[in-house]
Design a protein around this motif. Structure first.
Motif, PDB file in Angstrom:
ATOM      1  N   LYS A  67       0.823  -1.205   0.000  1.00  0.00           N
ATOM      2  CA  LYS A  67       0.000   0.000   0.000  1.00  0.00           C
ATOM      3  C   LYS A  67       0.862   1.262   0.000  1.00  0.00           C
ATOM      4  O   LYS A  67       0.698   2.152  -0.843  1.00  0.00           O
ATOM      5  N   SER A  68       1.775   1.302   0.975  1.00  0.00           N
ATOM      6  CA  SER A  68       2.630   2.486   1.065  1.00  0.00           C
ATOM      7  C   SER A  68       3.448   2.640  -0.205  1.00  0.00           C
ATOM      8  O   SER A  68       3.639   3.744  -0.704  1.00  0.00           O
ATOM      9  N   THR A  69       3.913   1.527  -0.720  1.00  0.00           N
ATOM     10  CA  THR A  69       4.740   1.593  -1.929  1.00  0.00           C
ATOM     11  C   THR A  69       3.946   2.166  -3.097  1.00  0.00           C
ATOM     12  O   THR A  69       4.445   2.991  -3.858  1.00  0.00           O
ATOM     13  N   PHE A 112       2.136  10.772   6.556  1.00  0.00           N
ATOM     14  CA  PHE A 112       2.943   9.558   6.598  1.00  0.00           C
ATOM     15  C   PHE A 112       2.569   8.657   7.754  1.00  0.00           C
ATOM     16  O   PHE A 112       2.237   9.114   8.843  1.00  0.00           O
ATOM     17  N   GLN A 113       2.671   7.377   7.465  1.00  0.00           N
ATOM     18  CA  GLN A 113       2.394   6.356   8.464  1.00  0.00           C
ATOM     19  C   GLN A 113       3.219   6.569   9.733  1.00  0.00           C
ATOM     20  O   GLN A 113       2.742   6.421  10.838  1.00  0.00           O
ATOM     21  N   SER A 114       4.487   6.965   9.551  1.00  0.00           N
ATOM     22  CA  SER A 114       5.350   7.126  10.723  1.00  0.00           C
ATOM     23  C   SER A 114       5.514   8.590  11.101  1.00  0.00           C
ATOM     24  O   SER A 114       6.530   8.976  11.651  1.00  0.00           O
ATOM     25  N   LEU A 188      -2.914   9.849   2.060  1.00  0.00           N
ATOM     26  CA  LEU A 188      -2.856   9.632   3.510  1.00  0.00           C
ATOM     27  C   LEU A 188      -2.514   8.176   3.777  1.00  0.00           C
ATOM     28  O   LEU A 188      -3.236   7.269   3.365  1.00  0.00           O
ATOM     29  N   ASP A 189      -1.407   7.972   4.441  1.00  0.00           N
ATOM     30  CA  ASP A 189      -0.955   6.609   4.738  1.00  0.00           C
ATOM     31  C   ASP A 189      -1.260   6.303   6.196  1.00  0.00           C
ATOM     32  O   ASP A 189      -0.547   6.732   7.090  1.00  0.00           O
ATOM     33  N   GLU A 190      -2.346   5.572   6.397  1.00  0.00           N
ATOM     34  CA  GLU A 190      -2.807   5.231   7.750  1.00  0.00           C
ATOM     35  C   GLU A 190      -2.747   6.424   8.685  1.00  0.00           C
ATOM     36  O   GLU A 190      -2.069   6.390   9.705  1.00  0.00           O
ATOM     37  N   PRO A 191      -3.450   7.479   8.377  1.00  0.00           N
ATOM     38  CA  PRO A 191      -3.313   8.705   9.163  1.00  0.00           C
ATOM     39  C   PRO A 191      -3.904   8.582  10.559  1.00  0.00           C
ATOM     40  O   PRO A 191      -3.441   9.237  11.478  1.00  0.00           O
TER      41      PRO A 191
HETATM   42 MG   LIG Z   1       2.649   1.108   4.900  1.00  0.00          MG
END
Ligand SMILES: [Mg+2]
Ligand SMILES: Nc1ncnc2c1ncn2[C@@H]1O[C@H](COP(=O)(O)OP(=O)(O)OP(=O)(O)O)[C@@H](O)[C@H]1O
Lengths: 344, 318, 719
Positions: A67-69, A112-114, A188-191
């Motif tokens: 997903k992130s990729t 970002f997720q992180s 939005l990556d797992e916000p």
């Molecule tokens: Mg990810």
């Protein structure tokens, strides 16, 4: 329909030294196993889809499914190994560095997720960062940042450093930062994954409200099906880099394209996905109906209680208030409590 | 196209930058200041300061440059240094002559001071080691100079390695039962000497004359086979036909002053001054004494010397 | 067989030792073997063998190759030196315009480049120096000597010390509030009152040029290495060598290339201070998470912005440690740089040392330390400074520091002019306290030394004799008694057991270089002293460190002491030991031990303190005693880190052993010192330096390989 804002054509992302070589001349889904033997990892495998303006596409899948990729490819944080990506009709991969920077400065935002906050900057400075990068004056950018901080509920913490914030607070800084430039396309990556349920609900509402007003084009990654259902116009489900299915929530639940998607959606409560339309019967007997009318687009869950309060079937109307069918309480009961395992 | 312009612009700016630097260099390199070499022993430091002060009196600008006392001659030939004023024959003759023959140096004068360097012992040692100052006698009683870490051999306390004295070679060539212990500075030699004298312990150290030590303690230089220029160039000369350095240092060594050969052109006033000046044994002696026993700082010592010798330097600067 | 399987390592070691000692006792000392082989360069002994390579004749005493290898690299130093001279004096002559004599001149390209670098450097140093203490060279650089003679008013006057002190106070306050302000002021007042103003400002001006250049150079190289694997690969071995090479060894080449003076000192300092900066920059940048980089990119950063607004600030913790290192190294070099003509405190210290005036040397040393700490604190505070966007400041508030400073300047000038009336004897104490007119604690220090000397003389002497006769001499003899094959077996065998064939080859290669150089015997002496020093400091450091790590306060105190000791110029360590033990190996070794104990202690503390607290709790819950906890839990976990400390200890020890040549040791250091006063010593200095560096790198390789393996085993992160 207007031209798609995001359009992907057979996008591949393969990590590894020989990635380019290995992808030469292939079409369709590649075999991840054989790539792995050659020391390559397939991140995204033959992704083709479009996202139209104002649409929210939610991407789901297990951890490591790419997903992130995928998001990174579309924002060109990594260059896709093969395939074409168009943003508002422009060929993303052909953009020069300068044009890419312009695109990001004005059109794109990403959470970002992180979190990925800058540790040396305060909340305000972090939020104002993209603005300052654009060359906006310090005072203007800071006042905009103050506004954004308020929007995500960080008043009073403007001068904190990221290390002094909880995970949820940090994520809100990330959201505010991505919104500061008022992007048209929002990744939005797992916000909301770091937020507690209460705040998450609030943020989702806020998010929906914002989206209602701003009508951005959004790609949203989440692990949480409830969240996906609340937000999504369409859902993409990924597995090992492959988009298994991309469709409306109802279609995904009702007619999963693959076994994997079926399993994936198995536990999803139907009433949360399905609209009245899908349990409606044709109007046979117009007399023996209750007075209640429900919209055909209403999600079952939201009207179930009312319908179950009736003894007689309820009439279903379309947006012009024209009766298009009826729905029987028994059928609703069946949807809510039984038959989860069977395909309707 | 745009890239080319960009590139050219960068190139031009780099070029300009280099030009400015060249400009600054050309200016800074101009020999407006007299660079006087200073080394790591007191009389030299004081003497250099004295010369510097006198130069100021004749309207020259000076700067002191701390330099290794062997490499300084090459630096002087290259123009990095203008004046070296204490060139001791024994110690620096070799390096000096090498540089002198390469060109770039003008020898100005030989001071009145006569120099000697070598192995030196305080007088009381003679009681325990009869026959001194003859080197053979010294060698016979080498054991009284032994120390814990010398394996029974006598220890000779030498100066810093840079004051190359060829002592190790001499010991070898003469077959002596000694080892050299090279100390880092004159100061540590005097410290060793002081302690030995305090306890009347036998000791033989590196010393030179003129030096203040002669005034402080009574003592003598050890006599080795008499010096001869051949001794350091021809192995067959002397008692050991296979080795060089089987002889003493020159006992009437010179003390010279030399300058870079552009000095005359660049500093006519300074040139006139050094042409006239001259240090005697007692001058060198005193300069060291102010610092090493009087505990004065270098500038103070120079001031003191100037105050005491007005009539002397007055003629030099006239 | 069972046992061998259970303890394969122990058996390998046992086997290695048996072979090693077998060789040692099996090979006899050849007849006529003499330790001092230095004479070979001068004399024409018929026993000498010789060979000719590259037109250079090398003479040496030939022994059985099992005992000593022939110096097949003997030509290298001379060749290096000749090449250097060729490059400098004959290679690629170019024409350039000489403004002085108004005509074209030819000069070799390299010489021209180095002259330009020297001149630029010198100009910068003089510029800062003359702002601080006055002078004319800066003005002259833009006009001419004649002009300045005609216009004496244009000479820069220098700033009165009162103003500099006030400036430092205000700057300190602005950067970090009261504490730093007071510290700044005290430092400046100390310097002034003790009459160290001029040399201190000279040192400061030199550091203010060298430190920023090292910083920038290190940063640029670090960034470059971060971006390109190839650059990193090329840079790594160079940095390794630079960090283990004794500083003297490259002084001669620098002197040959750049001449002597402040600029040469600054260049030497830069060469020395840059490697840690490169290392730390690279380390810091590597640690930046890719997501942060992505966030920067998504914010629309171009490459430049990404670097300066995202990467560097995010890596700032490590980069700031780099800054701290640079400043410390610059001041540590102050003394060594004075060997090639740098002025200031270092020179004064050296001079005082030469005259054995311990008090004076100490005072100069303290000034160096104070300046180091001050610069370090200020740069850190500056880097951590935050802006307040909400403050609604009036004109006065916004510019108050500037206003205060202007005020201070005015007051200082008034003071200075009042002073010029008040002090009659020609010294204006309110302008500058002259070098010999300040207070001095020298009599006090001297009295202290005398007292110690008188009180402990006998004890010290007995101790000294015992150490030399019963420990040092036998140890030294044992090292020299080792046949060269035995050394190789030992070194490569250890390499093999610790890190496999690769390690064995690496350390073998390092050793081979030394064995083929003309200085193998000397290297053995260096190795013996370093070994003794490392063992002693290792034991002391680990004990002190373990005790100190037991609670927070003592940890803090001991680490503070370590910091302070480390900022002391290394030369200062030689003073007291020389006073106490005279000019013997004991003195050098004690200095080595004191100096090398610092890293051993520090790493022990850090290692022990970094053991996860959860483990402590778990241990306490299972009822172990504090002693058991230390031995059974903390030590095994901290051991890899402690070993890295031992690694540092080795580097420190080697460094001090080499400096020990000043007291008169007979090892590589003495030769390096000798090379220093030889115009043709450049090549010799470098190759000798490499020999020392290779001893360090061989040990480094062994320890690092071992520690990394161990860490992997324990599941600790890699440092
Ligand atoms: Mg990810
Ligand atoms: N830089 C990289 N180099 C090599 N492999 C990578 C890299 N980045 C990601 N991968 C691999 O690509 C695959 C997809 O990773 P990705 O981060 O897109 O997963 P994800 O779906 O976002 O998972 P999560 O839900 O945990 O965030 C994983 O197998 C991962 O190991």
């Amino acid at each position: 329909m207007s031209a798609p804002v995001i359009k992907c054509e057979s996008v591949y992302k393969v990590f590894g030294i020989n990635a380019k070589k290995m992808l030469q001349g292939v079409s369709g889904n590649v075999d991840a196993k054989s790539f792995q033997d050659a020391g390559c990892i397939v991140g995204v495998n033959n992704a083709s889809f479009e996202v139209s303006k104002g649409e929210m596409l939610v991407v789901m899948g297990l951890s490591g499914s790419g997903k992130s990729t995928l998001l990174r490819c579309i924002s060109r944080l990594t260059d896709a190994t093969a395939g074409k990506i168009y943003i508002e009709g422009q060929d993303l991969l052909a953009l020069k560095n300068k044009e890419l920077i312009e695109l990001r400065r004005n059109k794109m935002g990403m959470v970002f997720q992180s979190f990925a906050l800058l540790p040396h900057k305060t909340v305000l400075e972090n939020i104002a960062f993209p603005l300052q990068i654009k060359g906006i004056k310090t005072e203007d950018s800071i006042s905009k940042a103050v506004e954004m901080a308020k929007l995500v509920g960080l008043e009073g913490r403007e001068n904190y450093f990221p290390r002094e914030l909880s995970g949820g607070q940090q994520q809100r800084v990330g959201i505010a930062r991505s919104l500061a430039v008022e992007p048209d396309i929002w990744f939005l990556d797992e916000p909301f994954s770091a937020l507690d349920p209460l705040i998450r609900k609030e943020m989702q509402d806020e998010f929906l409200r914002l989206q209602g007003a701003l009508k951005k084009t959004i790609m949203f990654v989440t692990h949480d099906f409830d969240e996906a259902l609340r937000l999504a116009d369409r859902i993409a489900i990924m597995k090992d880099g492959i988009i298994e299915q991309l469709d409306t929530p109802a279609n995904i639940v009702l007619s999963p394209a693959t076994e994997y998607v079926r399993k994936f959606t198995q536990e999803v409560p139907r009433e949360k996905v399905l609209k009245i339309e899908s349990v409606m019967d044709p109007t046979s007997d117009t007399k023996n109906l209750s007075d209640l009318k429900v919209s055909k687009d209403a999600i079952i869950e939201t009207v179930a209680e009312k319908i179950l309060g009736q003894e007689k079937p309820v009439s279903v109307v379309d947006s012009n208030n024209k009766v298009v069918g009826i729905v029987k309480p028994s059928k609703v009961i069946h949807t809510v409590f039984g038959g989860r395992k069977e395909n309707l | 196209m745009k890239n080319t312009i960009n590139y050219t612009a960068k190139l031009i700016s780099v070029f300009l930058l280099i030009l400015t630097i060249f400009f600054v260099e050309a200016k800074a390199d101009k020999s407006g200041v007299i660079k006087i070499a200073i080394h790591n022993w007191s009389s030299q430091l004081v003497g250099a300061t004295v010369i510097g002060e006198l130069m100021k009196k004749v309207d020259e600008k000076v700067e002191y440059v701390l330099m290794d006392s062997q490499t300084v001659y090459q630096s002087m030939a290259d123009g990095d240094i203008d004046i070296v004023h204490e060139i001791w024959e024994t110690q620096f003759g070799e390096s000096y002559n090498k540089a002198l023959s390469g060109g770039g140096i003008e020898e100005i004068l030989t001071h009145d001071a006569v120099t000697r360097m070598g192995w030196w012992y305080p007088e009381y040692v003679e009681k325990e080691c009869p026959g001194l100052p003859e080197w053979k006698a010294l060698n016979k009683c080498s054991s009284i100079f032994a120390r814990t870490d010398s394996n029974g051999k006598g220890v000779y306390i030498g100066g810093p390695v840079e004051w190359s004295q060829h002592d190790a070679e001499r010991i070898k060539a003469l077959g002596m039962n000694f080892v050299v212990k090279s100390l880092s500075s004159a100061g540590s030699i005097w410290k060793e000497l002081d302690q030995a004298v305090k306890n009347e312990k036998p000791i033989v150290v590196f010393n030179w004359s003129p030096n203040f030590i002669g005034a402080k303690y009574k003592g003598k230089f050890v006599d080795f086979p008499k010096h001869d220029p051949k001794c350091i160039s021809d192995a067959s000369w002397g008692i050991n036909p296979k080795k060089l350095y089987d002889c003493d240092n020159p006992i009437n060594g010179y003390l010279k002053l030399a300058v870079n050969d552009d000095f005359k052109k660049n500093h006519p006033k300074g040139y006139k001054l050094i042409k006239h000046m001259n240090f005697s044994n007692s001058d060198i002696d005193k300069m060291a004494n102010y610092v090493d026993t009087g505990g004065l700082a270098i500038p103070e010592a120079a001031e003191e010397w100037l105050k005491d010798h007005k009539d002397k330097w007055f003629i030099w600067i006239k | 067989m069972e046992i061998i399987k259970k303890y394969p390592n122990s058996f390998q070691w046992l086997f290695l030792l048996i072979v090693f000692f077998g060789l040692c006792f099996g090979i006899d000392v050849p007849e006529g073997y003499k330790y001092i082989r230095s004479i070979a360069e001068y004399s024409k002994d018929p026993n000498l063998s010789s060979y000719n390579l590259f037109g250079i004749e090398v003479r040496y005493y030939a022994y059985d190759t099992l005992w000593r290898l022939p110096p097949l690299l003997g030509w290298l130093p001379i060749w290096v030196n000749d090449s250097l001279f060729f490059l400098l004096n004959d290679w690629m002559p170019i024409e350039f315009w000489n403004a002085d004599i108004k005509e074209f001149q030819t000069r070799p390209l390299i010489l021209q480049i180095t002259r330009v670098i020297s001149a630029t450097m010198l100009f910068l140093i003089e510029f800062i120096r003359e702002i601080l203490i006055g002078g004319i060279k800066t003005v002259v650089a833009f006009t001419s000597w004649d002009w300045i003679d005609a216009n004496p008013w244009a000479e820069l006057p220098g700033i009165p010390w009162t103003i500099v002190t006030a400036g430092a106070f205000i700057l300190g306050y602005k950067l970090n509030g009261k504490g730093l302000a007071i510290f700044s002021a005290i430092t400046m007042i100390y310097i002034s009152v003790f009459g160290q103003w001029k040399p201190s400002m000279e040192t400061l001006s030199f550091v203010l040029v060298a430190a920023p250049i090292s910083f920038l150079l290190g940063l640029v190289l670090g960034i470059w290495a971060y971006r390109s694997k190839r650059v990193e690969g090329a840079l790594n071995p160079i940095l390794n060598v630079m960090q283990t090479m004794p500083h003297y060894s490259y002084l001669v080449p620098i002197m040959v290339i750049f001449g002597v003076g402040d600029h040469a000192g600054a260049i030497a300092t830069i060469i020395f201070a840059t490697p840690p900066m490169v290392r730390l920059t690279l380390l810091g940048l590597r640690k930046v998470s890719p997501d942060v980089v992505h966030a920067g990119k998504m914010s629309g950063c171009n490459d430049f912005q990404l670097l300066f607004k995202v990467l560097i600030p995010t890596a700032r913790t490590d980069i700031l440690i780099g800054v701290n290192q640079v400043i410390m190294q610059c001041l540590a070099m102050a003394v060594i740089a004075s060997f090639i003509g740098a002025k200031g405190l270092g020179w004064n210290l050296l001079l005082a040392l030469n005259q054995l005036r311990i008090g004076l040397a100490l005072e100069a040393g303290i000034c160096i330390t104070l300046i180091a700490v001050l610069l370090d604190k200020m740069s850190l505070a500056w880097a951590h400074k935050q802006t307040d966007y909400f403050a609604n400041l009036s004109f006065f508030e916004r510019h108050r520091y500037g206003i205060f400073f202007v005020g201070a300047v005015v007051v200082g000038l008034i003071f200075a002019s009042v002073g010029s009336f008040y002090f009659k004897e020609g010294f204006n104490y309110l302008y500058e306290v002259p070098h010999n007119k300040g207070i001095s604690g020298e009599p006090f220090w001297n009295a202290g030394v005398d007292w110690i000397w008188d009180t402990f003389f006998q004890t010290l002497k007995i101790f000294n004799t015992w150490l030399i006769q019963d420990v040092l001499q036998p140890m030294r003899a044992a090292f020299l008694r080792m046949p060269v094959v035995a050394t190789f077996v030992l070194v490569m065998g250890t390499g093999y057991i610790v890190g496999g064939i690769r390690s064995a080859l690496v350390v073998g290669g390092f050793t081979l270089f030394i064995a083929l150089s003309p200085w193998w015997d000397r290297a053995l002496v260096t190795a013996y002293m370093a070994t003794f020093g490392v063992i002693a400091s290792g034991i002391i450091g680990i004990i002190v460190g373990s005790l100190a790590a037991q609670n927070k306060t003592s940890t803090k105190i001991v680490l503070g002491i370590c910091d302070t000791l480390q900022t002391f110029p290394s030369f200062v360590y030689l003073i007291p030991v020389m006073m106490l033990f005279g000019v013997t190996d004991t003195s050098v070794l004690i200095a080595v031990i004191v100096y090398a104990t610092i890293p051993a202690t520090r790493y022990t503390i850090e290692g022990l303190r970094s053991v996860p607290p959860a483990l402590h709790d778990a241990a306490s819950m299972s009822g172990v005693t504090p002693m058991q906890r230390l031995l059974k839990i903390q030590f095994p976990l901290a051991f890899p880190h402690i070993m890295l400390g031992i690694n540092q200890t080795v580097v420190f020890a080697l460094f001090m052993v080499i400096i020990g040549a000043f007291i008169g040791t007979e090892d590589l250091g003495q030769y390096i010192l000798k090379a220093l006063s030889d115009v043709k010593g450049g090549g010799k200095g470098l190759i000798l330096g490499l020999c020392v560096a290779f001893i360090g790198l061989a040990v480094d390789n062994l320890i690092r390989t071992w520690a990394n393996k161990r860490k992997k085993l324990l599941g600790l992160e890699d440092y």
